[in-house]
Design a protein around this motif. Structure first.
Motif, mmCIF file in Angstrom:
data_model
loop_
_atom_site.group_PDB
_atom_site.id
_atom_site.type_symbol
_atom_site.label_atom_id
_atom_site.label_comp_id
_atom_site.label_asym_id
_atom_site.label_seq_id
_atom_site.Cartn_x
_atom_site.Cartn_y
_atom_site.Cartn_z
ATOM 1 N N TYR A 76 0.818 -1.212 0.000
ATOM 2 C CA TYR A 76 0.000 0.000 0.000
ATOM 3 C C TYR A 76 0.855 1.267 0.000
ATOM 4 C CZ TYR A 76 -4.544 -2.186 0.514
ATOM 5 O OH TYR A 76 -5.683 -2.897 0.274
ATOM 6 N N LEU A 77 1.939 1.236 0.740
ATOM 7 C CA LEU A 77 2.746 2.440 0.889
ATOM 8 C C LEU A 77 3.901 2.515 -0.103
ATOM 9 C CD1 LEU A 77 2.820 2.723 4.786
ATOM 10 C CD2 LEU A 77 1.179 3.676 3.159
ATOM 11 N N GLY A 78 4.088 1.438 -0.894
ATOM 12 C CA GLY A 78 5.146 1.446 -1.899
ATOM 13 C C GLY A 78 6.533 1.486 -1.296
ATOM 14 N N ILE A 79 6.718 0.746 -0.183
ATOM 15 C CA ILE A 79 8.021 0.723 0.485
ATOM 16 C C ILE A 79 8.452 -0.720 0.698
ATOM 17 C CG2 ILE A 79 7.738 2.954 1.646
ATOM 18 C CD1 ILE A 79 6.791 1.529 4.131
ATOM 19 N N GLU A 80 9.730 -0.904 1.044
ATOM 20 C CA GLU A 80 10.264 -2.242 1.290
ATOM 21 C C GLU A 80 9.760 -2.774 2.633
ATOM 22 O OE1 GLU A 80 12.184 -3.957 -0.857
ATOM 23 O OE2 GLU A 80 12.028 -2.296 -2.276
ATOM 24 N N LEU A 81 9.753 -4.101 2.736
ATOM 25 C CA LEU A 81 9.351 -4.755 3.987
ATOM 26 C C LEU A 81 10.228 -4.293 5.150
ATOM 27 C CD1 LEU A 81 7.114 -6.780 4.557
ATOM 28 C CD2 LEU A 81 8.782 -8.610 4.289
ATOM 29 N N ALA A 82 11.522 -4.161 4.892
ATOM 30 C CA ALA A 82 12.442 -3.706 5.940
ATOM 31 C C ALA A 82 12.100 -2.289 6.393
ATOM 32 C CB ALA A 82 13.887 -3.758 5.437
ATOM 33 N N THR A 83 11.612 -1.467 5.460
ATOM 34 C CA THR A 83 11.240 -0.093 5.807
ATOM 35 C C THR A 83 9.997 -0.073 6.673
ATOM 36 O OG1 THR A 83 12.176 0.590 3.686
ATOM 37 C CG2 THR A 83 10.825 2.210 4.844
ATOM 38 N N VAL A 84 9.058 -0.981 6.392
ATOM 39 C CA VAL A 84 7.864 -1.101 7.245
ATOM 40 C C VAL A 84 8.301 -1.386 8.675
ATOM 41 C CG1 VAL A 84 5.807 -2.489 7.761
ATOM 42 C CG2 VAL A 84 6.340 -1.889 5.388
ATOM 43 N N ARG A 85 9.181 -2.346 8.833
ATOM 44 C CA ARG A 85 9.626 -2.743 10.173
ATOM 45 C C ARG A 85 10.409 -1.615 10.854
ATOM 46 N NH1 ARG A 85 10.795 -8.598 7.643
ATOM 47 N NH2 ARG A 85 8.662 -9.367 7.839
ATOM 48 N N SER A 86 11.163 -0.871 10.061
ATOM 49 C CA SER A 86 11.889 0.274 10.609
ATOM 50 C C SER A 86 10.919 1.343 11.117
ATOM 51 C CB SER A 86 12.808 0.853 9.529
ATOM 52 O OG SER A 86 13.398 2.051 9.981
ATOM 53 N N HIS A 87 9.874 1.621 10.322
ATOM 54 C CA HIS A 87 8.867 2.594 10.751
ATOM 55 C C HIS A 87 8.178 2.130 12.032
ATOM 56 C CE1 HIS A 87 9.205 5.465 7.590
ATOM 57 N NE2 HIS A 87 8.811 4.653 6.629
#
Length: 199
Positions: A167-178
């Protein structure tokens, strides 16, 4: 000028179809499939922001109208779900602005979550539960936009990490970082010790 029927048929065959309306129908089918897959989550998200089901439906209808009107352009985007999510957020912002309101995540999500907990467990202090939920959702509402989106999708709407990334057009690692940064910020805001688990 009179058209030669044989040349018309040959011309249609050359572009791979005998039905000039087929490309439009295929576009409609792809939009319908996309909408069917995402519509329920869009409604749930819009409801957490505008507070009423009818208003959420109006926001999602406006989103769908914009998407379908520009569907060939939408399909050219690097990430169609991300593009659609951005349109949904614009329509939520437009609705809130038109009605002079702020997002109502605190009222809707906190209330429903607290009531669910009260119904599932006997609580010695029901008001403390509600107050804690309201404080948490108020703190979530103060997060930076990207952290807010991740937290609302992941925890409030229960979207898995890969869905949040889509949905946000980001990497899985970035989701976890957020998520990590949001948890630290929430712990500091609520003056609680950050835990290592998922709660």
């Amino acid at each position: 000028m009179k058209l030669d029927p044989e040349r018309v048929v040959a011309g249609r065959a050359a572009v791979g179809t005998k039905d000039p309306g087929a490309p439009r129908r295929r576009l409609a089918l792809t939009f319908d499939a996309f909408d069917t897959h995402h519509h329920k989550l869009w409604l749930r998200y819009a409801h957490t922001q505008v507070g009423k089901q009818a208003a959420a439906e109006a926001v999602v209808d406006a989103t769908c109208a914009r998407l379908v009107r520009n569907w060939p352009h939408v399909l050219l985007q690097e990430s169609v779900p991300q593009y659609a999510w951005a349109i949904l957020k614009e329509e939520v912002a437009r609705w809130l602005d038109d009605h002079g309101k702020a997002p109502v995540l605190v009222d809707t999500a906190a209330f429903h979550s607290a009531v669910r907990k009260l119904l599932l467990h006997e609580m010695r202090d029901q008001f403390a539960v509600l107050e804690g939920e309201i404080g948490l959702y108020a703190a979530i509402a103060r997060l930076p936009e990207r952290q807010y989106d991740v937290v609302v999708l992941r925890y409030v709407l229960q979207v898995p990490d890969d869905g949040v990334a889509e949905y946000l057009g980001i990497e899985l690692a970035t989701v976890r970082s957020h998520v990590r940064h949001a948890r630290r910020r929430l712990a500091k805001d609520l003056q609680i010790r950050e835990t290592t688990g998922e709660e």
